[in-house]
Scaffold this motif. Structure first.
Motif, short mmCIF file in Angstrom:
data_model
loop_
_atom_site.label_atom_id
_atom_site.label_comp_id
_atom_site.label_asym_id
_atom_site.label_seq_id
_atom_site.Cartn_x
_atom_site.Cartn_y
_atom_site.Cartn_z
N UNK A 81 -29.64 -23.28 -43.30
CA UNK A 81 -29.20 -21.98 -42.95
C UNK A 81 -27.96 -22.33 -41.94
N UNK A 82 -27.00 -21.83 -42.54
CA UNK A 82 -25.37 -21.96 -41.85
C UNK A 82 -25.23 -20.76 -41.02
N UNK A 83 -25.29 -19.57 -41.25
CA UNK A 83 -25.15 -18.35 -40.94
C UNK A 83 -25.93 -17.33 -41.17
N UNK A 84 -26.76 -16.60 -40.08
CA UNK A 84 -26.26 -16.66 -38.81
C UNK A 84 -26.72 -17.74 -38.14
N UNK A 85 -26.45 -18.28 -36.89
CA UNK A 85 -26.84 -19.29 -36.06
C UNK A 85 -28.26 -19.11 -35.29
N UNK A 86 -29.05 -18.63 -36.06
CA UNK A 86 -30.16 -18.18 -35.06
C UNK A 86 -31.21 -17.84 -36.17
N UNK A 87 -32.60 -18.19 -35.82
CA UNK A 87 -33.68 -17.93 -36.76
C UNK A 87 -34.79 -17.70 -35.83
N UNK A 88 -35.44 -16.38 -36.07
CA UNK A 88 -36.66 -16.07 -35.33
C UNK A 88 -37.97 -17.10 -35.80
N UNK A 89 -38.39 -17.74 -34.98
CA UNK A 89 -39.73 -18.65 -35.40
C UNK A 89 -40.77 -17.35 -35.35
N UNK A 90 -40.83 -16.67 -34.48
CA UNK A 90 -41.72 -15.35 -34.53
C UNK A 90 -40.62 -14.16 -33.95
N UNK A 91 -40.70 -13.13 -34.83
CA UNK A 91 -39.94 -11.92 -34.30
C UNK A 91 -40.24 -11.51 -32.87
N UNK A 92 -39.39 -11.30 -31.93
CA UNK A 92 -39.73 -10.93 -30.59
C UNK A 92 -40.27 -9.49 -30.48
N UNK A 93 -41.16 -9.40 -29.39
CA UNK A 93 -41.86 -8.34 -29.01
C UNK A 93 -40.63 -7.22 -28.77
N UNK A 94 -40.88 -6.11 -29.56
CA UNK A 94 -39.80 -5.19 -29.47
C UNK A 94 -39.73 -4.51 -27.96
N UNK A 95 -40.83 -4.61 -27.19
CA UNK A 95 -40.74 -3.97 -25.92
C UNK A 95 -40.32 -4.98 -24.85
N UNK A 96 -40.00 -6.17 -25.07
CA UNK A 96 -39.02 -6.99 -24.15
C UNK A 96 -37.91 -6.54 -23.49
N UNK A 97 -37.83 -6.35 -22.19
CA UNK A 97 -36.49 -6.02 -21.56
C UNK A 97 -35.24 -6.71 -22.12
N UNK A 98 -34.35 -6.16 -22.30
CA UNK A 98 -32.98 -6.46 -23.01
C UNK A 98 -32.64 -8.05 -22.41
N UNK A 99 -32.70 -8.32 -21.25
CA UNK A 99 -32.14 -9.52 -20.68
C UNK A 99 -33.20 -10.62 -21.25
N UNK A 100 -34.35 -10.12 -21.21
CA UNK A 100 -35.47 -11.11 -21.48
C UNK A 100 -35.14 -11.47 -22.95
N UNK A 101 -35.00 -10.33 -23.85
CA UNK A 101 -34.68 -10.57 -25.17
C UNK A 101 -33.57 -11.50 -25.36
N UNK A 117 -47.21 -13.07 -26.67
CA UNK A 117 -48.63 -12.90 -26.47
C UNK A 117 -48.54 -12.14 -24.98
N UNK A 118 -47.76 -12.85 -23.98
CA UNK A 118 -47.78 -12.58 -22.74
C UNK A 118 -47.16 -11.08 -22.58
N UNK A 119 -46.04 -10.93 -23.27
CA UNK A 119 -45.30 -9.55 -23.19
C UNK A 119 -46.30 -8.58 -24.00
N UNK A 120 -46.84 -8.92 -24.90
CA UNK A 120 -47.93 -7.76 -25.29
C UNK A 120 -49.03 -7.27 -24.42
#
Length: 265
Positions: free
Chosen positions: A119-139, A232-235
């Motif tokens: 994968x060349x672009x984008x330069x990120x890959x979610x191993x597991x999609x983040x919890x949607x309730x994570x605060x923005x700075x933690x996300x 798991x923690x944020x859930x």
């Protein structure tokens, strides 16, 4: 078909569905092979600058429909995202391009670029999609950790440790010493499994930046597992209390008053 999931489905050149590198959803992907047409007259690739945009805007002989189309195209190009544009006509002679492919996400419609099997672009890959309730700075920390995992498992683990430290601060702890914050949450009745998950991320994150017994460079699977633990923690600490409070707030007022009187006794 788009399936939301917490089970990791890493992006790979050999599948038609995986966690999208853009939006993180486990989604079907459409693959595109590429062909190349030479740019004529020794011109260079189109990167619309301010001067070209001004020329388009000031051209009084150009119809408004064409003008709007060209300005929209210029905006899309300047967004620096790869996209597909249907063009009618064109030449019949073209060059096949090998080892360069595109995948398009069914969920967010965005394009990912692949060179050979990487994968060349984008330069990120979610191993597991983040919890949607994570605060923005933690996300933001979660996303940055995801973007550097392949190159630096140690760096990713250190960022996830920072993420849970911020999470403890979000829950009212000082945030100066993570170990002390976890101890304080335990006294408040923290779930044992959540405590253990916090300590796992804390210890592995510490080992990432200080000499220790865990060598993440040789075992990136350990770093990958931390993403699931952060979810798991944020859930348990954010999402479940949020859902319970929402349901309680929707109870009839007389029922809530009765509960309040009972608890005051």
């Amino acid at each position: 078909m788009n399936i939301k999931t917490t089970v990791p489905h890493p992006a790979t050149i050999n599948k038609h569905n995986f966690n999208c590198p853009h939006c993180g959803a486990h989604s079907d992907q459409t693959w595109f092979k590429l062909a190349a047409d030479p740019i004529p007259n020794k011109n260079t690739p189109l990167v619309p600058g301010e001067k070209l945009i001004e020329i388009i805007q000031s051209d009084k002989e150009m119809g408004s429909k064409l003008q709007n189309k060209l300005l929209k195209l210029a905006d899309r190009i300047n967004d620096k995202l790869v996209f597909l544009e249907d063009v009618k006509g064109g030449v019949y002679l073209y060059n096949n391009i090998y080892n360069l492919n595109l995948s398009k996400c069914y969920s967010c419609k965005k394009i990912s670029v692949w060179v050979h099997d990487e994968l060349l672009f984008p330069q990120k890959e979610y191993i597991i999609p983040p919890n949607k309730d994570l605060p923005q700075d933690i996300l933001n920390d979660y996303e940055e950790a995801s973007s550097i995992l392949a190159k630096s498992p140690r760096g990713a683990a250190a960022l996830l440790r920072l993420a849970i430290q911020k999470l403890c601060m979000h829950l009212g702890q000082p945030g100066k010493h993570l170990n002390s914050d976890i101890a304080a949450l335990v006294k408040e009745g923290l779930n044992t499994q959540v405590k253990e998950a916090l300590d796992i991320v804390r210890v592995i994150g510490n080992n990432a930046v200080h000499p220790g017994q865990i060598d993440l460079q040789d075992n990136d699977e350990t770093a990958k597992s931390l993403f699931g633990l952060v979810n798991i923690i944020s859930e348990k600490m954010i999402t479940e209390p949020k859902h319970v409070k929402s349901m309680f707030d929707n109870l009839p007022d007389n029922a809530k008053n009765q509960i309040k009187k009972r608890d005051e006794k």
